[in-house]
Design a protein around this motif. Structure first.
Motif, PDB file in Angstrom:
ATOM      1  N   ARG A   1      13.248  -1.510   9.106  1.00  0.00           N
ATOM      2  CA  ARG A   1      11.867  -1.622   8.632  1.00  0.00           C
ATOM      3  C   ARG A   1      11.320  -0.262   8.202  1.00  0.00           C
ATOM      4  O   ARG A   1      10.547  -0.169   7.244  1.00  0.00           O
ATOM      5  CB  ARG A   1      10.992  -2.266   9.713  1.00  0.00           C
ATOM      6  N   ALA A   2      11.738   0.810   8.878  1.00  0.00           N
ATOM      7  CA  ALA A   2      11.299   2.152   8.479  1.00  0.00           C
ATOM      8  C   ALA A   2      11.823   2.513   7.096  1.00  0.00           C
ATOM      9  O   ALA A   2      11.089   3.064   6.262  1.00  0.00           O
ATOM     10  CB  ALA A   2      11.760   3.178   9.512  1.00  0.00           C
ATOM     11  N   LEU A   3      13.083   2.203   6.837  1.00  0.00           N
ATOM     12  CA  LEU A   3      13.665   2.529   5.532  1.00  0.00           C
ATOM     13  C   LEU A   3      13.089   1.669   4.424  1.00  0.00           C
ATOM     14  O   LEU A   3      12.938   2.137   3.291  1.00  0.00           O
ATOM     15  CB  LEU A   3      15.183   2.374   5.573  1.00  0.00           C
ATOM     16  N   LEU A   4      12.772   0.415   4.717  1.00  0.00           N
ATOM     17  CA  LEU A   4      12.150  -0.436   3.696  1.00  0.00           C
ATOM     18  C   LEU A   4      10.856   0.187   3.188  1.00  0.00           C
ATOM     19  O   LEU A   4      10.568   0.171   1.985  1.00  0.00           O
ATOM     20  CB  LEU A   4      11.861  -1.828   4.260  1.00  0.00           C
ATOM     21  N   VAL A   5      10.076   0.734   4.094  1.00  0.00           N
ATOM     22  CA  VAL A   5       8.797   1.341   3.720  1.00  0.00           C
ATOM     23  C   VAL A   5       9.024   2.665   3.000  1.00  0.00           C
ATOM     24  O   VAL A   5       8.314   3.001   2.052  1.00  0.00           O
ATOM     25  CB  VAL A   5       7.916   1.539   4.966  1.00  0.00           C
ATOM     26  N   ARG A   6      10.037   3.412   3.411  1.00  0.00           N
ATOM     27  CA  ARG A   6      10.275   4.758   2.889  1.00  0.00           C
ATOM     28  C   ARG A   6      11.120   4.773   1.613  1.00  0.00           C
ATOM     29  O   ARG A   6      11.306   5.836   1.006  1.00  0.00           O
ATOM     30  CB  ARG A   6      10.971   5.573   3.988  1.00  0.00           C
ATOM     31  N   ASP A   7      11.594   3.628   1.187  1.00  0.00           N
ATOM     32  CA  ASP A   7      12.583   3.551   0.110  1.00  0.00           C
ATOM     33  C   ASP A   7      11.950   3.678  -1.279  1.00  0.00           C
ATOM     34  O   ASP A   7      12.038   2.777  -2.114  1.00  0.00           O
ATOM     35  CB  ASP A   7      13.338   2.221   0.216  1.00  0.00           C
ATOM     36  N   ALA A   8      11.282   4.794  -1.519  1.00  0.00           N
ATOM     37  CA  ALA A   8      10.645   5.032  -2.820  1.00  0.00           C
ATOM     38  C   ALA A   8      10.281   6.504  -2.914  1.00  0.00           C
ATOM     39  O   ALA A   8      10.392   7.263  -1.945  1.00  0.00           O
ATOM     40  CB  ALA A   8       9.403   4.150  -2.982  1.00  0.00           C
ATOM     41  N   ALA A   9       9.833   6.899  -4.094  1.00  0.00           N
ATOM     42  CA  ALA A   9       9.333   8.259  -4.262  1.00  0.00           C
ATOM     43  C   ALA A   9       8.126   8.479  -3.354  1.00  0.00           C
ATOM     44  O   ALA A   9       7.407   7.521  -3.024  1.00  0.00           O
ATOM     45  CB  ALA A   9       8.944   8.486  -5.720  1.00  0.00           C
ATOM     46  N   PRO A  10       7.876   9.725  -2.937  1.00  0.00           N
ATOM     47  CA  PRO A  10       6.767   9.985  -2.005  1.00  0.00           C
ATOM     48  C   PRO A  10       5.421   9.433  -2.477  1.00  0.00           C
ATOM     49  O   PRO A  10       4.655   8.896  -1.670  1.00  0.00           O
ATOM     50  CB  PRO A  10       6.748  11.514  -1.920  1.00  0.00           C
ATOM     51  N   LEU A  11       5.126   9.539  -3.769  1.00  0.00           N
ATOM     52  CA  LEU A  11       3.859   9.019  -4.279  1.00  0.00           C
ATOM     53  C   LEU A  11       3.764   7.513  -4.077  1.00  0.00           C
ATOM     54  O   LEU A  11       2.739   6.993  -3.622  1.00  0.00           O
ATOM     55  CB  LEU A  11       3.708   9.363  -5.761  1.00  0.00           C
ATOM     56  N   HIS A  12       4.836   6.798  -4.400  1.00  0.00           N
ATOM     57  CA  HIS A  12       4.835   5.342  -4.243  1.00  0.00           C
ATOM     58  C   HIS A  12       4.801   4.948  -2.770  1.00  0.00           C
ATOM     59  O   HIS A  12       4.187   3.939  -2.400  1.00  0.00           O
ATOM     60  CB  HIS A  12       6.058   4.746  -4.929  1.00  0.00           C
ATOM     61  N   HIS A  13       5.441   5.756  -1.953  1.00  0.00           N
ATOM     62  CA  HIS A  13       5.399   5.518  -0.509  1.00  0.00           C
ATOM     63  C   HIS A  13       3.968   5.598   0.003  1.00  0.00           C
ATOM     64  O   HIS A  13       3.505   4.740   0.770  1.00  0.00           O
ATOM     65  CB  HIS A  13       6.296   6.537   0.200  1.00  0.00           C
ATOM     66  N   GLN A  14       3.246   6.616  -0.425  1.00  0.00           N
ATOM     67  CA  GLN A  14       1.852   6.765   0.005  1.00  0.00           C
ATOM     68  C   GLN A  14       0.986   5.616  -0.506  1.00  0.00           C
ATOM     69  O   GLN A  14       0.110   5.120   0.213  1.00  0.00           O
ATOM     70  CB  GLN A  14       1.297   8.106  -0.491  1.00  0.00           C
ATOM     71  N   GLN A  15       1.249   5.173  -1.734  1.00  0.00           N
ATOM     72  CA  GLN A  15       0.506   4.033  -2.273  1.00  0.00           C
ATOM     73  C   GLN A  15       0.778   2.772  -1.452  1.00  0.00           C
ATOM     74  O   GLN A  15      -0.132   1.975  -1.188  1.00  0.00           O
ATOM     75  CB  GLN A  15       0.888   3.812  -3.738  1.00  0.00           C
ATOM     76  N   LEU A  16       2.028   2.609  -1.054  1.00  0.00           N
ATOM     77  CA  LEU A  16       2.377   1.433  -0.254  1.00  0.00           C
ATOM     78  C   LEU A  16       1.653   1.439   1.085  1.00  0.00           C
ATOM     79  O   LEU A  16       1.166   0.410   1.545  1.00  0.00           O
ATOM     80  CB  LEU A  16       3.887   1.371  -0.035  1.00  0.00           C
ATOM     81  N   LEU A  17       1.589   2.599   1.719  1.00  0.00           N
ATOM     82  CA  LEU A  17       0.904   2.683   3.012  1.00  0.00           C
ATOM     83  C   LEU A  17      -0.555   2.272   2.890  1.00  0.00           C
ATOM     84  O   LEU A  17      -1.104   1.597   3.777  1.00  0.00           O
ATOM     85  CB  LEU A  17       1.016   4.104   3.571  1.00  0.00           C
ATOM     86  N   LYS A  18      -1.204   2.652   1.798  1.00  0.00           N
ATOM     87  CA  LYS A  18      -2.599   2.246   1.589  1.00  0.00           C
ATOM     88  C   LYS A  18      -2.705   0.734   1.417  1.00  0.00           C
ATOM     89  O   LYS A  18      -3.608   0.090   1.970  1.00  0.00           O
ATOM     90  CB  LYS A  18      -3.151   2.963   0.360  1.00  0.00           C
ATOM     91  N   VAL A  19      -1.776   0.163   0.652  1.00  0.00           N
ATOM     92  CA  VAL A  19      -1.770  -1.283   0.430  1.00  0.00           C
ATOM     93  C   VAL A  19      -1.524  -2.019   1.740  1.00  0.00           C
ATOM     94  O   VAL A  19      -2.178  -3.027   2.038  1.00  0.00           O
ATOM     95  CB  VAL A  19      -0.696  -1.648  -0.615  1.00  0.00           C
ATOM     96  N   MET A  20      -0.581  -1.539   2.530  1.00  0.00           N
ATOM     97  CA  MET A  20      -0.282  -2.166   3.814  1.00  0.00           C
ATOM     98  C   MET A  20      -1.508  -2.140   4.727  1.00  0.00           C
ATOM     99  O   MET A  20      -1.772  -3.108   5.451  1.00  0.00           O
ATOM    100  CB  MET A  20       0.899  -1.460   4.488  1.00  0.00           C
ATOM    101  N   HIS A  21      -2.252  -1.039   4.687  1.00  0.00           N
ATOM    102  CA  HIS A  21      -3.466  -0.946   5.510  1.00  0.00           C
ATOM    103  C   HIS A  21      -4.478  -2.019   5.103  1.00  0.00           C
ATOM    104  O   HIS A  21      -5.088  -2.675   5.962  1.00  0.00           O
ATOM    105  CB  HIS A  21      -4.068   0.450   5.360  1.00  0.00           C
ATOM    106  N   LEU A  22      -4.623  -2.220   3.798  1.00  0.00           N
ATOM    107  CA  LEU A  22      -5.544  -3.249   3.316  1.00  0.00           C
ATOM    108  C   LEU A  22      -5.071  -4.645   3.718  1.00  0.00           C
ATOM    109  O   LEU A  22      -5.865  -5.469   4.186  1.00  0.00           O
ATOM    110  CB  LEU A  22      -5.685  -3.150   1.793  1.00  0.00           C
ATOM    111  N   ASN A  23      -3.799  -4.916   3.533  1.00  0.00           N
ATOM    112  CA  ASN A  23      -3.266  -6.236   3.888  1.00  0.00           C
ATOM    113  C   ASN A  23      -3.372  -6.490   5.387  1.00  0.00           C
ATOM    114  O   ASN A  23      -3.692  -7.606   5.824  1.00  0.00           O
ATOM    115  CB  ASN A  23      -1.818  -6.370   3.431  1.00  0.00           C
ATOM    116  N   ASP A  24      -3.086  -5.468   6.180  1.00  0.00           N
ATOM    117  CA  ASP A  24      -3.179  -5.626   7.635  1.00  0.00           C
ATOM    118  C   ASP A  24      -4.609  -5.952   8.063  1.00  0.00           C
ATOM    119  O   ASP A  24      -4.824  -6.641   9.065  1.00  0.00           O
ATOM    120  CB  ASP A  24      -2.710  -4.353   8.348  1.00  0.00           C
ATOM    121  N   GLY A  25      -5.583  -5.468   7.283  1.00  0.00           N
ATOM    122  CA  GLY A  25      -6.979  -5.753   7.584  1.00  0.00           C
ATOM    123  C   GLY A  25      -7.492  -7.022   6.933  1.00  0.00           C
ATOM    124  O   GLY A  25      -8.700  -7.314   7.028  1.00  0.00           O
TER     125      GLY A  25
END
Length: 249
Positions: free
Chosen positions: A117-141
């Motif tokens: 699960r850690a690699l699934l989230v990290r499996d992109a360029a750093p910019l896209h990784h950061q964008q994903l974390l923001k999206v995940m925060h919204l979905n989790d909420g």
């Protein structure tokens, strides 16, 4: 950096030495040699010092060696390899970790799950990784409408990013657009067939769309990958019972 063959040959080698007991008879006594990976793993279990464990492993092992040990090592080495790949692995480690989700040892399965699960989230360029974390925060909420546009942009920018497709599926699912959600889950699985949360999400979508048999098929695929998901077994039993009741009525 050791090669796969050198590491595998040294997993648990025994070296014989001779000694002479009091009666003068010569016998041999095996001495067990422990690999550096096993020693680092034991230190980690005693200290819980994850940065030191990662550093110790990174100094001596490359990713291909760790994935080889994950597949062919003994239980201790498979656990250590699964754990270390979560920090040191890259895209090439995702599929081996996915296979390890069905390992015969529960400790290996748990370590592989965390790393997978850690690699699934990290499996992109750093910019896209950061964008994903923001999206995940919204979905989790539960802010699916707010997450939808940035997730669609992320998928467009990084179309091979399996977790981006998964988060898009969660957006559509939360907005009760099950056709779009099914398509997004399928896209995620196209890029990572071991993504068992996507199989679960796909099953829920298919159930909402009235296709119980297809939902069961997705849940069984989820269990083939990750046999520890008991709620998937429970869901299968519930759906099968409902299908039987519908056929009997």
């Amino acid at each position: 950096m050791p090669t796969d063959s050198n590491v595998v040959l040294s997993l648990w080698r025994c070296r014989s030495v001779t000694r002479k007991p009091y009666d003068g008879e010569t016998v041999t006594t095996p001495l067990v040699r422990t690999t550096h990976l096993a020693a680092a793993y034991r230190r980690y279990l005693n200290s819980a010092d994850a940065p030191r464990f990662a550093s110790d492993v990174d100094d001596r092992y490359c990713g291909s060696t760790l994935t080889s040990l994950l597949r062919r090592g003994d239980v201790e080495l498979r656990r250590a390899a699964a754990l270390s790949l979560g920090t040191l692995g890259d895209h090439s480690a995702i599929e081996p970790l996915g296979r390890a989700l069905g390992d015969s040892d529960r400790g290996v399965r748990l370590a592989a799950d965390d790393s997978f699960r850690a690699l699934l989230v990290r499996d992109a360029a750093p910019l896209h990784h950061q964008q994903l974390l923001k999206v995940m925060h919204l979905n989790d909420g539960g802010e699916y409408a707010g997450a939808l546009a940035p997730t669609m942009i992320l998928v467009d920018q990084a179309p091979r990013y399996a977790e981006a497709h998964h988060q898009l599926a969660i957006c559509w699912h939360g907005l009760e657009n099950f056709f779009q959600a099914e398509a997004a889950y399928t896209a995620c699985l196209w890029h990572c067939r071991y993504h068992y949360p996507a199989w679960q999400g796909l099953a829920r979508c298919r159930l909402m769309l009235g296709d119980g048999e297809a939902a069961i098929s997705a849940l069984k695929r989820c269990l083939d990958i990750c046999p520890d998901i008991e709620n998937a077994r429970a869901q299968i039993r519930i759906i099968e019972r409902k299908l039987r009741q519908a056929n009997d009525s």
